[in-house]
Motif scaffolding. Structure first.
Motif, PDB file in Angstrom:
ATOM      1  N   ALA A 159       0.829  -1.204   0.000  1.00 25.22           N
ATOM      2  CA  ALA A 159       0.000   0.000   0.000  1.00 25.22           C
ATOM      3  C   ALA A 159       0.867   1.259   0.000  1.00 25.22           C
ATOM      4  O   ALA A 159       0.506   2.272  -0.610  1.00 25.22           O
ATOM      5  N   PHE A 160       2.005   1.206   0.689  1.00 21.26           N
ATOM      6  CA  PHE A 160       2.934   2.334   0.707  1.00 21.26           C
ATOM      7  C   PHE A 160       3.435   2.623  -0.708  1.00 21.26           C
ATOM      8  O   PHE A 160       3.434   3.774  -1.160  1.00 21.26           O
ATOM      9  N   VAL A 161       3.883   1.594  -1.413  1.00 22.04           N
ATOM     10  CA  VAL A 161       4.381   1.769  -2.781  1.00 22.04           C
ATOM     11  C   VAL A 161       3.287   2.334  -3.682  1.00 22.04           C
ATOM     12  O   VAL A 161       3.539   3.209  -4.531  1.00 22.04           O
ATOM     13  N   ASP A 162       2.053   1.877  -3.491  1.00 25.48           N
ATOM     14  CA  ASP A 162       0.924   2.355  -4.303  1.00 25.48           C
ATOM     15  C   ASP A 162       0.683   3.852  -4.137  1.00 25.48           C
ATOM     16  O   ASP A 162       0.140   4.501  -5.044  1.00 25.48           O
ATOM     17  N   ARG A 163       1.064   4.389  -2.988  1.00 24.27           N
ATOM     18  CA  ARG A 163       0.758   5.788  -2.688  1.00 24.27           C
ATOM     19  C   ARG A 163       1.962   6.720  -2.841  1.00 24.27           C
ATOM     20  O   ARG A 163       1.909   7.883  -2.450  1.00 24.27           O
ATOM     21  N   LEU A 164       3.040   6.222  -3.385  1.00 23.91           N
ATOM     22  CA  LEU A 164       4.187   7.089  -3.638  1.00 23.91           C
ATOM     23  C   LEU A 164       3.869   8.050  -4.778  1.00 23.91           C
ATOM     24  O   LEU A 164       3.183   7.697  -5.736  1.00 23.91           O
ATOM     25  N   GLY A 165       4.386   9.243  -4.683  1.00 31.66           N
ATOM     26  CA  GLY A 165       4.141  10.236  -5.726  1.00 31.66           C
ATOM     27  C   GLY A 165       5.130  10.100  -6.865  1.00 31.66           C
ATOM     28  O   GLY A 165       5.751   9.052  -7.065  1.00 31.66           O
ATOM     29  N   SER A 166       5.317  11.195  -7.580  1.00 34.59           N
ATOM     30  CA  SER A 166       6.240  11.190  -8.715  1.00 34.59           C
ATOM     31  C   SER A 166       7.246  12.325  -8.625  1.00 34.59           C
ATOM     32  O   SER A 166       7.855  12.711  -9.619  1.00 34.59           O
ATOM     33  N   ASP A 167       7.410  12.874  -7.412  1.00 33.94           N
ATOM     34  CA  ASP A 167       8.366  13.956  -7.194  1.00 33.94           C
ATOM     35  C   ASP A 167       9.621  13.414  -6.505  1.00 33.94           C
ATOM     36  O   ASP A 167       9.620  12.341  -5.907  1.00 33.94           O
ATOM     37  N   GLY A 168      10.687  14.217  -6.541  1.00 33.18           N
ATOM     38  CA  GLY A 168      11.914  13.865  -5.838  1.00 33.18           C
ATOM     39  C   GLY A 168      12.462  12.523  -6.297  1.00 33.18           C
ATOM     40  O   GLY A 168      12.491  12.217  -7.485  1.00 33.18           O
ATOM     41  N   ILE A 169      12.870  11.699  -5.342  1.00 36.86           N
ATOM     42  CA  ILE A 169      13.459  10.405  -5.663  1.00 36.86           C
ATOM     43  C   ILE A 169      12.492   9.514  -6.424  1.00 36.86           C
ATOM     44  O   ILE A 169      12.885   8.668  -7.232  1.00 36.86           O
ATOM     45  N   ALA A 171      10.578  10.192  -8.793  1.00 33.88           N
ATOM     46  CA  ALA A 171      10.592  10.423 -10.240  1.00 33.88           C
ATOM     47  C   ALA A 171      11.556   9.472 -10.943  1.00 33.88           C
ATOM     48  O   ALA A 171      11.443   9.234 -12.153  1.00 33.88           O
ATOM     49  N   HIS A 172      12.514   8.920 -10.181  1.00 36.13           N
ATOM     50  CA  HIS A 172      13.520   8.015 -10.742  1.00 36.13           C
ATOM     51  C   HIS A 172      13.228   6.555 -10.396  1.00 36.13           C
ATOM     52  O   HIS A 172      14.031   5.682 -10.700  1.00 36.13           O
ATOM     53  N   THR A 173      12.086   6.301  -9.732  1.00 29.44           N
ATOM     54  CA  THR A 173      11.816   4.978  -9.173  1.00 29.44           C
ATOM     55  C   THR A 173      10.853   4.187 -10.035  1.00 29.44           C
ATOM     56  O   THR A 173       9.816   4.707 -10.463  1.00 29.44           O
ATOM     57  N   ASP A 174      11.188   2.952 -10.249  1.00 30.69           N
ATOM     58  CA  ASP A 174      10.324   2.006 -10.957  1.00 30.69           C
ATOM     59  C   ASP A 174       9.458   1.316  -9.903  1.00 30.69           C
ATOM     60  O   ASP A 174       9.892   0.358  -9.249  1.00 30.69           O
ATOM     61  N   THR A 175       8.220   1.785  -9.719  1.00 25.92           N
ATOM     62  CA  THR A 175       7.372   1.230  -8.658  1.00 25.92           C
ATOM     63  C   THR A 175       6.949  -0.209  -8.963  1.00 25.92           C
ATOM     64  O   THR A 175       6.733  -0.995  -8.028  1.00 25.92           O
ATOM     65  N   ARG A 177       8.871  -2.395 -10.207  1.00 26.22           N
ATOM     66  CA  ARG A 177      10.003  -3.185  -9.715  1.00 26.22           C
ATOM     67  C   ARG A 177       9.945  -3.305  -8.192  1.00 26.22           C
ATOM     68  O   ARG A 177      10.190  -4.394  -7.649  1.00 26.22           O
ATOM     69  N   LEU A 178       9.598  -2.213  -7.498  1.00 22.81           N
ATOM     70  CA  LEU A 178       9.488  -2.284  -6.042  1.00 22.81           C
ATOM     71  C   LEU A 178       8.434  -3.302  -5.620  1.00 22.81           C
ATOM     72  O   LEU A 178       8.624  -4.061  -4.661  1.00 22.81           O
ATOM     73  N   HIS A 179       7.301  -3.314  -6.318  1.00 21.67           N
ATOM     74  CA  HIS A 179       6.257  -4.298  -6.011  1.00 21.67           C
ATOM     75  C   HIS A 179       6.794  -5.713  -6.186  1.00 21.67           C
ATOM     76  O   HIS A 179       6.587  -6.582  -5.334  1.00 21.67           O
ATOM     77  N   ALA A 180       7.495  -5.943  -7.290  1.00 19.58           N
ATOM     78  CA  ALA A 180       8.013  -7.284  -7.568  1.00 19.58           C
ATOM     79  C   ALA A 180       9.050  -7.704  -6.533  1.00 19.58           C
ATOM     80  O   ALA A 180       9.191  -8.892  -6.224  1.00 19.58           O
ATOM     81  N   GLU A 181       9.771  -6.725  -5.975  1.00 17.92           N
ATOM     82  CA  GLU A 181      10.848  -7.038  -5.043  1.00 17.92           C
ATOM     83  C   GLU A 181      10.361  -7.340  -3.627  1.00 17.92           C
ATOM     84  O   GLU A 181      11.148  -7.790  -2.786  1.00 17.92           O
ATOM     85  N   LEU A 182       9.083  -7.111  -3.353  1.00 15.11           N
ATOM     86  CA  LEU A 182       8.561  -7.397  -2.013  1.00 15.11           C
ATOM     87  C   LEU A 182       8.745  -8.862  -1.644  1.00 15.11           C
ATOM     88  O   LEU A 182       8.976  -9.198  -0.481  1.00 15.11           O
ATOM     89  N   ASP A 183       8.662  -9.744  -2.638  1.00 12.98           N
ATOM     90  CA  ASP A 183       8.782 -11.177  -2.357  1.00 12.98           C
ATOM     91  C   ASP A 183      10.192 -11.583  -1.959  1.00 12.98           C
ATOM     92  O   ASP A 183      10.395 -12.674  -1.420  1.00 12.98           O
ATOM     93  N   GLN A 184      11.174 -10.728  -2.212  1.00 13.82           N
ATOM     94  CA  GLN A 184      12.556 -11.031  -1.835  1.00 13.82           C
ATOM     95  C   GLN A 184      12.904 -10.508  -0.438  1.00 13.82           C
ATOM     96  O   GLN A 184      14.061 -10.586  -0.021  1.00 13.82           O
ATOM     97  N   GLY A 329      23.923   5.033 -17.075  1.00 13.03           N
ATOM     98  CA  GLY A 329      22.662   4.865 -17.782  1.00 13.03           C
ATOM     99  C   GLY A 329      21.784   3.815 -17.112  1.00 13.03           C
ATOM    100  O   GLY A 329      22.156   3.239 -16.088  1.00 13.03           O
ATOM    101  N   ALA A 330      20.631   3.555 -17.695  1.00 18.08           N
ATOM    102  CA  ALA A 330      19.687   2.600 -17.129  1.00 18.08           C
ATOM    103  C   ALA A 330      20.335   1.225 -17.013  1.00 18.08           C
ATOM    104  O   ALA A 330      21.117   0.809 -17.878  1.00 18.08           O
ATOM    105  N   SER A 331      20.035   0.526 -15.933  1.00 20.91           N
ATOM    106  CA  SER A 331      20.637  -0.785 -15.701  1.00 20.91           C
ATOM    107  C   SER A 331      19.568  -1.785 -15.302  1.00 20.91           C
ATOM    108  O   SER A 331      18.425  -1.421 -15.017  1.00 20.91           O
ATOM    109  N   GLY A 332      19.949  -3.044 -15.255  1.00 20.96           N
ATOM    110  CA  GLY A 332      19.020  -4.093 -14.847  1.00 20.96           C
ATOM    111  C   GLY A 332      19.115  -4.400 -13.373  1.00 20.96           C
ATOM    112  O   GLY A 332      19.031  -5.567 -12.974  1.00 20.96           O
TER     113      GLY A 332
END
Length: 467
Positions: A159-169, A171-175, A177-184, A329-332
């Protein structure tokens, strides 16, 4: 007389029986017993043993023992109240808040960068400059709404990730990816929570955006952010699962719940002490337990700090990813694992208290950092019930910080080392010097031999950032 015999006699004089078999110390006094996995080459400290036996002897107010089993991993050394490296199981209706303390859900997080050392080395100076600004010089922009914090505490990380905005850090975040990483994230889904246990500042609606001064900060002491290089693959199947190859650069983050953990931990240690019956003598150990509904409440409050600690490491990881993107540049980049070592988790019908010890359930990854000049390891847990499904959280200190502060850094040695420590406080370089810690090799070997884990990947330090 052997070293072991001298040690045995010294403990016997103070009422502690000690036996050493197959790399395991078995200790007991008139109140409790415990087991310590420790190579004979590493020191067994009297204070740590006494703290562990006191931890194992915690009783309910009615006088009944509340601890099912107590043991310690090879990073075992004295703590403030409970020893670091200790694992204690209690029934599901009983918890000991002081055993966890205030650094709740201090954890280690490992990210791939998608880059190899030969790609990053030519850009090292620029990368270190960017990361120093972001991690140490308050050069971060982390806007979070109180609505997002409330969602984190009441509903959880998703729910926290769902409510993140698009300003500051963000703007550079792939949400996604964050959702997918919860299982780790080991144990994260098991933490409860409720915003009623959180500090008011995170919840006040008049703050549309709360720029938390702690979120995205490393913290003091042995916490760090470290760029590391995969030095050797020891288990190719596990390394393949982790996406790691020799020469890869990874990011290891060791940080906790900062002020939120202090707020929650101190409040519940005070509560446990206040709940002790007035007619009874207080325990000399300072370890007070909570039973029944109060134990459940503590786990909910602890979950608030644990969820915050996860968010703090997420921000630290995203700051590193942002700066890496500016350089190469962008990385995996992806998350390998985020694993706690200062929490209570409900497992196998018990509350497993881990004070500076890490879950090592069968097939799960765990992380064991060395000192900032020694190797760290990615390992696979083997789920040893004898050791309460745990392993060590690091090498463990061999010298207290007070002793280290009397020393001075070795300038000649620093010039020759292959790794770099970036810090704004010179005392960190002294307090956290490699010789303040046990060598990581025997710590890993002892746990492999005892069936706690299997080493997967050895990582060597490249650049360490310490606040």
């Amino acid at each position: 007389m052997s070293t072991y015999q001298r040690l045995q006699r010294a403990f016997a004089r103070t009422g502690i029986a000690l036996d050493y078999r197959d790399g395991i110390y078995h200790v007991r006094d008139g109140q409790a017993e415990a087991h310590i996995l420790l190579p004979e080459s590493l020191p067994l400290e009297d204070k740590a043993v006494r703290q562990l036996l006191a931890f194992a002897a915690v009783k309910r107010p009615d006088g009944h023992h509340a601890v099912c089993r107590a043991c310690a991993t090879p990073d075992f050394h004295p703590g403030t109240v409970a020893p670091v490296g200790s694992v204690v199981a209690t029934p599901a209706d009983f918890v000991i808040p002081a055993a966890i303390g205030t650094d709740i859900n201090c954890s280690v997080r490992l990210l791939t960068t998608g880059a190899r050392l030969d790609q990053l080395a030519p850009h090292k100076e620029r990368l270190v400059g960017l990361l120093t600004a972001s991690l140490l010089n308050n050069g971060r922009d982390v806007p979070v709404t109180t609505r997002a914090f409330r969602a984190l505490f009441d509903e959880g990380p998703q729910a926290f990730v769902d409510r993140l905005g698009s300003d500051g850090i963000w703007a550079h975040t792939d949400t996604a990816r964050l959702h997918a990483e919860l299982d780790q994230c080991v144990g994260l889904a098991n933490f409860g929570g409720s915003s009623r246990y959180a500090p008011d500042a995170y919840l006040q609606e008049r703050h549309a955006v709360f720029r938390d001064p702690c979120l995205g900060t490393v913290g003091s002491g042995n916490h760090f952010v470290e760029l590391q290089v995969v030095e050797e693959v020891l288990d190719r199947h596990a390394a393949y699962r982790a996406g790691l190859h020799a020469g890869d650069v990874v990011v290891m983050i060791h940080s906790g719940s900062r002020d939120v953990g202090f707020y929650v931990g101190q409040a519940w240690m005070d509560r446990a002490k206040a709940e002790w019956p007035r007619r009874l003598k207080h325990p000399a150990s300072g370890l007070y337990g909570l039973s029944g509904p109060l134990a459940h409440e503590y786990l909910q409050a602890m979950g608030v700090a644990a969820r915050y600690a996860w968010a703090n490491r997420v921000v630290l990881g995203e700051l590193v990813r942002k700066d890496l993107e500016q350089v190469i540049g962008a990385s995996g980049s992806c998350l390998v694992v985020d694993v706690p070592h200062n929490v209570v988790l409900q497992e196998n019908g018990m509350n497993i208290h881990r004070k500076g010890a890490t879950p090592a359930n069968e097939g799960d990854f765990a992380l064991i950092p060395g000192s900032m000049g020694d190797a760290s390891y990615l390992v696979t847990g083997l789920g040893s019930a004898d050791w309460l499904w745990s392993c060590s959280h690091g090498a463990g200190r061999s010298m207290r910080r007070q002793a280290m502060r009397a020393m001075r850094p070795d300038a000649a040695g620093a010039a020759e080392q292959s790794w770099q420590c970036v810090t704004l406080r010179e005392e960190r370089r002294i307090e956290e010097a490699p010789h303040a810690y046990k060598p990581i090799g025997p710590v890993i070997d002892a746990q492999e031999s005892a069936g706690l884990l299997r080493a997967a990947v050895r990582l060597k330090p490249w650049v360490t950032f310490k606040a």
